[in-house]
Structure formats: structure tokens, C-alpha cells
Enzyme design. Sequence first.
Site, PDB file in Angstrom:
ATOM      1  N   THR A 125     -53.206  28.488  22.806  1.00 31.05           N
ATOM      2  CA  THR A 125     -51.851  28.591  22.265  1.00 31.05           C
ATOM      3  C   THR A 125     -50.966  29.337  23.253  1.00 31.05           C
ATOM      4  OG1 THR A 125     -50.445  29.670  20.616  1.00 31.05           O
ATOM      5  CG2 THR A 125     -52.629  30.588  20.859  1.00 31.05           C
ATOM      6  N   ASP A 127     -48.676  31.153  22.430  1.00 35.82           N
ATOM      7  CA  ASP A 127     -48.299  32.432  21.804  1.00 35.82           C
ATOM      8  C   ASP A 127     -49.204  33.588  22.250  1.00 35.82           C
ATOM      9  OD1 ASP A 127     -46.563  30.811  20.474  1.00 35.82           O
ATOM     10  OD2 ASP A 127     -47.628  30.852  18.567  1.00 35.82           O
ATOM     11  N   ASP A 129     -51.841  34.844  20.819  1.00 32.53           N
ATOM     12  CA  ASP A 129     -51.879  35.767  19.675  1.00 32.53           C
ATOM     13  C   ASP A 129     -53.184  35.694  18.889  1.00 32.53           C
ATOM     14  OD1 ASP A 129     -51.584  33.243  18.640  1.00 32.53           O
ATOM     15  OD2 ASP A 129     -50.018  33.770  17.216  1.00 32.53           O
ATOM     16  N   ARG A 171     -43.930  32.797  17.673  1.00 36.63           N
ATOM     17  CA  ARG A 171     -44.105  33.063  16.236  1.00 36.63           C
ATOM     18  C   ARG A 171     -43.921  34.545  15.952  1.00 36.63           C
ATOM     19  NH1 ARG A 171     -45.967  28.783  13.171  1.00 36.63           N
ATOM     20  NH2 ARG A 171     -47.000  27.510  14.694  1.00 36.63           N
TER      21      ARG A 171
HETATM   22  O1  F6P Z   1     -47.609  28.202  18.006  1.00 35.97           O
HETATM   23  C1  F6P Z   1     -46.898  27.586  19.031  1.00 35.97           C
HETATM   24  C2  F6P Z   1     -45.429  27.499  18.685  1.00 35.97           C
HETATM   25  O2  F6P Z   1     -44.783  26.876  19.785  1.00 35.97           O
HETATM   26  C3  F6P Z   1     -44.746  28.811  18.314  1.00 35.97           C
HETATM   27  O3  F6P Z   1     -44.410  29.598  19.433  1.00 35.97           O
HETATM   28  C4  F6P Z   1     -43.543  28.312  17.570  1.00 35.97           C
HETATM   29  O4  F6P Z   1     -43.062  29.279  16.658  1.00 35.97           O
HETATM   30  C5  F6P Z   1     -44.073  27.103  16.846  1.00 35.97           C
HETATM   31  O5  F6P Z   1     -45.232  26.689  17.544  1.00 35.97           O
HETATM   32  C6  F6P Z   1     -43.111  25.962  16.759  1.00 35.97           C
HETATM   33  O6  F6P Z   1     -43.687  24.997  15.954  1.00 35.97           O
HETATM   34  P1  F6P Z   1     -43.178  23.494  15.896  1.00 35.97           P
HETATM   35  O7  F6P Z   1     -43.661  22.807  17.138  1.00 35.97           O
HETATM   36  O8  F6P Z   1     -43.811  22.948  14.673  1.00 35.97           O
HETATM   37  O9  F6P Z   1     -41.689  23.536  15.849  1.00 35.97           O
END
Ligand code: F6P
Length: 319
Positions: A125, A127, A129, A171
Amino acid sequence: MSIAIMCSGGDAPGMNPAVKKFVDYAYEKGLQPYLIYDGLEGLIDGRIKKASYKDVAGIMHLGGTIIRTSRSKRFYEYAYREQAYQNLKKEGIDSLIVLGGDGSFRALDIFHKEFDIRFVGIPTTIDNDIYGTQYCLGVDTALNVIRDALDKIKDTASAFSRAFVVETMGRECGYLAAVSALTSGAEICLIPEMEFDKKSAEKRLQKEIVAGRRYLLAVVAEGVEKTEATKEWIEKSFGLETRVSVLGHIQRGGNPTVYDRLMAFEFILKSVDYLQDNAKTNKVIVYNAGRFDFLDIETVVQNRYTISPHILSGLKHLD
Ligand code: F6P
């Protein structure tokens, strides 16, 4: 042993090099590799294919994932998890490698407890995290995408004597923002893990403006939900024309860096070996200070990742 690989949750650069290495290494070890398309959704619908070298040719440099990914609501229901299990059984697959984040690992923890499936999760990921590992696959590329964006924004900010508030993804985690602020020389950084002392920042930056500072760069993690408020505060406190730039999904794309590619290889080699050498496994591979280890998935999903104090203390001067 018949072994499959799948992606789950948000895509991250490094997934393709991992998928390619998985197929090559499985064949090298005399195993039959399978590809599961479209993440947990595809697992439920039986989108499973015996992998050939041809399926993964020429993908090393690509961002995203050629086997695609998804976030599955259906997998929360037992009936769909059973359907997913039957699909694996039909193909004779007993071992699974999952490239995903902690949401995906939570789902797999339940899946493993209900059905006889062995797996290793690879923390993947942007993130960064996931509990128990200082590095998640894809974060290096995302940091470099952000670095490139911040360097460019700084060019125009200084040319125009403006302030910029740049919002990064992550996130609830401020890792991307913290490391990006440190390495781009930002003047302001807001992350969920740290209180931001407005008064002391005003004192510090007003002094710098009097001494000749003509632009400002603020990096704000999406998790603090203060992007617009930061813009208004900067305009009011420093009298600088201020623009907002939400970097958004470009942070998830781009060709994987050399580091992410090498780490993808290492994660795969060690995960395949682990699955071959251990009868029962429900592990996540982690990486800390140059060492790879395997943690119980329960430990990973029941604990919360925290940014290293070393990184946080690096941000202290921005208070
Ligand atoms: O978990 C990866 C991520 O890119 C986060 O940083 C972000 O908040 C989220 O996914 C965005 O999700 P989506 O692609 O569903 O908009």
C-alpha cells in the site's frame, strides 16, 4: 503445492514486478502458479487462471496491476467466502499470496479461520500503514511521485511569490506527508499523528517573511481534513496568495522505482519459500532494519501502525 497470487484493495506500484517474479519463481521451483483476477471479487466469481510466462511478459515497468484489484463488500458475507473457497478447491489451489493492505488482511484472517487455506500476505500500500513493518510495497514510488510534484510546485510558488497547500493521500496515516515534507523542505506539515502548533508556526514564519521569505509550501495529509482551513489560515496570517493542490490518485500510479521492484522480488521469493516449508501458515511478511520476518496475521490486524519517532522528531522544527 498449487499456489495462487492475487491483489486486493488499493493498487500500488510494485504489484506487477511481484506478479512477474511469482510466476517465474514458482516455475523455477516446479510449482504450478495461478493468477486470480480482480481481487476478492474475482475470487468469488472464479476468475482464476493457470499462469504462463506469456501472461507476465513485459510488465516489470508498469504501475497498477495486470491482474487488477478490487475492494469487495460481498466478501463480508459467509456465503460468498464459501463460494471463493470452492473456487480455489476446484482448481486444487491450497496456497495463496495476497498483495494488499490491512483491510484485505482482515478479510483473509477470517477466511483462513473458516477454511483450510494457507497464505502469506505481502504488505502492499502506498499509505505505508501496516503494523509490524517499516516498509510496504509501493510506498517508495509514491514518495517519488510526490517529490516530483512538490519540486515542481516549489518552482512556480517561488516564481509567483505564493503559498501552496499540497494534500497527500494516506487515509488516516500521515507517513506520506511527513516524509515528503521532510525531503522537500516544506515549511509546514500537518499529519494526524502530531498536534500542529499554529501560534509557534506563525511566529517562526512571520520572522522569516520579514527576513525575505517570499513563498511557502505546506504539506497536509488527507487524514487531518484541514486542507482548505490551512489555505485560509496561511492567507490570513501571512498575507500570501495561496493555491491548493490535491495530488490525488497520481500518487498511486507510475512505473515502480528500482527499490520497489527489488523489494517485490524479495517479498515474493521469501513468501513462496515460506509457503513451501511450512505446513500451516497465516502470516504476513514484514521488513524491518534490513530483516524479513513473518508475523501472525492476527498480530498485524489487531495492532495499529505508528510512524517511527525518528521521522516525527524530524518534523519538530516545523512546529
Ligand atoms: O489506501 C490507498 C489509498 O490511495 C488511500 O491513500 C486513499 O485514501 C484511498 O486509497 C483512496 O481510495 P479510492 O481509490 O477508493 O478513491
